[in-house]
Design a protein around this motif. Structure first.
Motif, short mmCIF file in Angstrom:
data_model
loop_
_atom_site.label_atom_id
_atom_site.label_comp_id
_atom_site.label_asym_id
_atom_site.label_seq_id
_atom_site.Cartn_x
_atom_site.Cartn_y
_atom_site.Cartn_z
N GLY A 94 -2.00 -12.63 8.42
CA GLY A 94 -3.00 -12.80 9.19
C GLY A 94 -4.07 -11.65 9.29
O GLY A 94 -4.83 -11.72 10.10
N ALA A 95 -3.55 -10.63 8.62
CA ALA A 95 -4.61 -9.50 8.44
C ALA A 95 -4.76 -8.91 7.27
O ALA A 95 -3.49 -8.75 6.47
CB ALA A 95 -4.26 -8.64 9.72
N ILE A 96 -5.79 -8.50 6.64
CA ILE A 96 -6.09 -7.47 5.63
C ILE A 96 -6.82 -6.35 5.90
O ILE A 96 -7.97 -6.40 6.59
CB ILE A 96 -6.92 -8.61 4.45
N PHE A 97 -6.30 -5.37 5.44
CA PHE A 97 -6.82 -3.96 5.86
C PHE A 97 -7.37 -3.12 4.49
O PHE A 97 -6.56 -3.39 3.52
CB PHE A 97 -5.99 -3.14 6.40
N VAL A 98 -8.58 -2.71 4.24
CA VAL A 98 -8.84 -2.11 3.05
C VAL A 98 -9.47 -0.75 3.39
O VAL A 98 -9.85 -0.65 4.44
CB VAL A 98 -9.94 -2.97 2.17
N GLY A 99 -9.37 0.12 2.48
CA GLY A 99 -10.00 1.61 2.72
C GLY A 99 -11.48 1.29 2.44
O GLY A 99 -11.83 0.76 1.90
N ASN A 100 -12.31 2.30 3.28
CA ASN A 100 -13.54 2.23 3.25
C ASN A 100 -14.10 2.88 2.08
O ASN A 100 -14.92 4.03 2.23
CB ASN A 100 -14.23 2.69 4.76
N TRP A 146 -7.83 -11.86 10.09
CA TRP A 146 -8.71 -10.52 10.39
C TRP A 146 -8.77 -9.68 9.23
O TRP A 146 -7.81 -9.53 8.38
CB TRP A 146 -7.65 -9.83 11.39
N PHE A 147 -9.96 -9.07 9.08
CA PHE A 147 -10.26 -8.34 8.06
C PHE A 147 -10.92 -6.99 8.60
O PHE A 147 -11.45 -7.16 9.69
CB PHE A 147 -11.39 -8.93 7.12
N ASP A 148 -10.42 -5.78 8.07
CA ASP A 148 -10.83 -4.54 8.88
C ASP A 148 -10.80 -3.56 7.86
O ASP A 148 -10.14 -3.22 6.78
CB ASP A 148 -9.68 -3.85 9.82
N GLU A 149 -12.02 -2.64 7.67
CA GLU A 149 -12.14 -1.51 6.83
C GLU A 149 -11.49 -0.34 7.65
O GLU A 149 -11.96 -0.06 8.68
CB GLU A 149 -13.50 -1.30 6.34
N VAL A 150 -10.70 0.49 7.16
CA VAL A 150 -10.20 1.91 7.65
C VAL A 150 -10.27 2.84 6.99
O VAL A 150 -10.59 2.81 5.81
CB VAL A 150 -8.62 1.68 8.14
#
Length: 120
Positions: free
Chosen positions: A1-7, A44-48
């Motif tokens: 349900g969520a994918i996080f990638v580095g900025n 959910w997609f977010d750049e961290v």
């Protein structure tokens, strides 16, 4: 349900010594497509912020990994505090995932695709 990638700032990296490799990798295009697909699928997609993600131990959170330009060639390292051995890329991925999960748990959707299009 969520994918996080580095900025990853691909345009800044493209100005350096390995510019052809950076441009060939197509990081910005991949990130754009991934965001679009996540929106479409309701994921959910977010750049961290990925700062220090390769240097910070994903087990004990101490920053004991290889540092600086010389440290870039070191692909595996052992934390001097908890003695856990890390693969540089896997360790960074674990740290990016932890930051993303913390952001979700704290209700801070900064930089997320859902916040940008109003899907809270």
């Amino acid at each position: 349900g969520a994918i996080f990638v580095g900025n990853v700032n691909a345009s800044a990296l493209a100005k350096g010594q390995h510019s052809k490799s950076v441009l060939d990798a197509g990081w910005s295009t991949f990130r754009t497509m991934l965001r679009y697909k996540c929106d479409d699928a309701g994921v959910w997609f977010d750049e961290v912020d990925e700062a220090f993600s390769t240097q910070t131990c994903s087990c004990c959170a101490s920053r004991t990994g290889p540092k600086g330009v010389a440290g870039l060639g070191i692909r595996e390292w052992t934390c001097i505090h908890c003695e856990t051995t890390h693969d540089r890329d896997r360790n960074a991925a674990r740290n990016i995932l932890a930051v993303g999960r913390d952001r979700l748990a704290g209700g801070i959707p900064a930089l997320s695709a859902q916040a940008a299009v109003g899907h809270d």
